[in-house]
Design an enzyme around this catalytic site. Structure first.
Site, PDB file in Angstrom:
ATOM      1  N   CYS A 298      -3.679  -5.255   1.108  1.00 18.55           N
ATOM      2  CA  CYS A 298      -4.904  -4.697   1.350  1.00 18.55           C
ATOM      3  C   CYS A 298      -5.893  -4.496   0.016  1.00 18.55           C
ATOM      4  O   CYS A 298      -6.194  -5.699  -0.612  1.00 18.55           O
ATOM      5  CB  CYS A 298      -4.592  -3.273   2.394  1.00 18.55           C
ATOM      6  SG  CYS A 298      -6.031  -2.863   3.115  1.00 18.55           S
TER       7      CYS A 298
ATOM      8  N   HIS B  65      -0.606  -3.535   5.781  1.00 13.20           N
ATOM      9  CA  HIS B  65       0.231  -2.644   4.835  1.00 13.20           C
ATOM     10  C   HIS B  65       1.750  -2.944   5.186  1.00 13.20           C
ATOM     11  O   HIS B  65       2.163  -2.210   6.234  1.00 13.20           O
ATOM     12  CB  HIS B  65      -0.069  -1.468   5.163  1.00 13.20           C
ATOM     13  CG  HIS B  65      -1.384  -0.798   4.321  1.00 13.20           C
ATOM     14  ND1 HIS B  65      -1.157  -0.080   3.051  1.00 13.20           N
ATOM     15  CD2 HIS B  65      -2.628  -1.041   4.550  1.00 13.20           C
ATOM     16  CE1 HIS B  65      -2.394   0.220   2.736  1.00 13.20           C
ATOM     17  NE2 HIS B  65      -3.338  -0.261   3.491  1.00 13.20           N
TER      18      HIS B  65
ATOM     19  N   GLU C 187       4.494  -2.128   3.800  1.00 18.24           N
ATOM     20  CA  GLU C 187       5.403  -1.123   3.435  1.00 18.24           C
ATOM     21  C   GLU C 187       5.301  -0.001   4.676  1.00 18.24           C
ATOM     22  O   GLU C 187       5.995   0.987   4.423  1.00 18.24           O
ATOM     23  CB  GLU C 187       4.911  -0.378   2.178  1.00 18.24           C
ATOM     24  CG  GLU C 187       3.521   0.261   1.885  1.00 18.24           C
ATOM     25  CD  GLU C 187       2.200  -0.256   2.173  1.00 18.24           C
ATOM     26  OE1 GLU C 187       2.208  -1.621   2.454  1.00 18.24           O
ATOM     27  OE2 GLU C 187       1.121   0.302   2.271  1.00 18.24           O
TER      28      GLU C 187
HETATM   29  N1  GLN Z   1     -11.050  -0.677   2.284  1.00 14.72           N
HETATM   30  C1  GLN Z   1     -10.161  -0.774   0.873  1.00 14.72           C
HETATM   31  C2  GLN Z   1     -11.002  -1.389  -0.362  1.00 14.72           C
HETATM   32  O1  GLN Z   1     -12.026  -2.170   0.014  1.00 14.72           O
HETATM   33  C3  GLN Z   1      -9.126  -1.446   1.260  1.00 14.72           C
HETATM   34  C4  GLN Z   1      -8.308  -0.742   2.121  1.00 14.72           C
HETATM   35  C5  GLN Z   1      -6.681  -0.391   2.190  1.00 14.72           C
HETATM   36  O2  GLN Z   1      -6.313  -1.012   0.983  1.00 14.72           O
HETATM   37  N2  GLN Z   1      -6.146  -0.027   2.954  1.00 14.72           N
HETATM   38  O3  GLN Z   1     -10.354  -1.431  -1.254  1.00 14.72           O
END
Ligand code: GLN
Length: 193
Positions: free
Chosen positions: A84, A171, A173
């Site tokens: 992410c 994610h 994890e």
């Molecule tokens: N929206 C977050 C970002 O721009 C990423 C979201 C996440 O890691 N769950 O960094």
């Protein structure tokens, strides 16, 4: 360990190492010196808020991010997993060095928190379906020529790989399946041996 979903990764790594019957040492990286002391065989960049991670990691107290990017670029076969926000940092390091995972990524591309969702994805890297948990997730707009698709959600690519570096927009994890963590540990053993 700059910010974000770190502790669930520690648990997933420990359970993966247990199941593989491999001793594992986890280093928590906050500053450039932590990285020099750890000399890690693999690296995880967790999810969270990439803008906050950049602020902290580039700050004078930390300097972790520039050193981390330098190390990853230098060791071209080092296993690295960015999830992410971590996938955003790998695809868009925002320094002079170029992309670490060759993809163009768009932050918060599904919308705000209310658009967060779970869905089954096709994780070809680990040869099975996987529960993808997408939290204010980014989207890949395109993959560059040095990347391959390793996870897809319908027609959409949600995991990309450049060398042994993988960027996942969800994610792993937070799922019950530690397959990506096992992949990372197995790769680290392979590269080290
Ligand atoms: N929206 C977050 C970002 O721009 C990423 C979201 C996440 O890691 N769950 O960094």
């Amino acid at each position: 360990m700059l910010q974000g979903a770190r502790h669930a990764h520690v648990q997933a790594l420990n359970s993966a190492a247990n199941e593989l019957n491999i001793p594992l040492q986890i280093f928590e990286l906050r500053k450039d010196n932590d990285l020099f002391e750890a000399n890690p065989d693999a690296i995880i960049l967790p999810g969270g808020e990439s803008s906050t991670m950049r602020l902290i990691g580039n700050g004078t107290n930390s300097q972790l991010l520039p050193k981390l990017f330098e190390l990853i670029r230098e060791k071209t076969d080092l296993p690295v997993m960015g999830t992410c926000a971590g996938a955003i940092l790998l695809s868009d390091p925002q320094d002079e060095g170029g992309k670490i995972v060759d993809a163009i990524v768009d932050r918060n591309a599904y919308g705000s928190q209310s658009e967060s969702f779970q869905s089954t994805v096709d994780a070809s890297l680990i040869s099975r379906d996987f529960l993808g948990i997408f939290i204010r997730a980014p989207r890949f707009l395109s993959l560059g020529e040095n990347s391959t698709a390793i996870v897809s959600h319908g027609e959409e690519i949600v995991g990309a790989r450049t060398n042994n570096r993988i960027a996942l927009t969800f994610h792993p994890e937070l799922s019950n399946d530690n397959g990506f963590h096992k992949w990372l540990i197995s790769k680290a053993l392979e590269v080290r041996s």
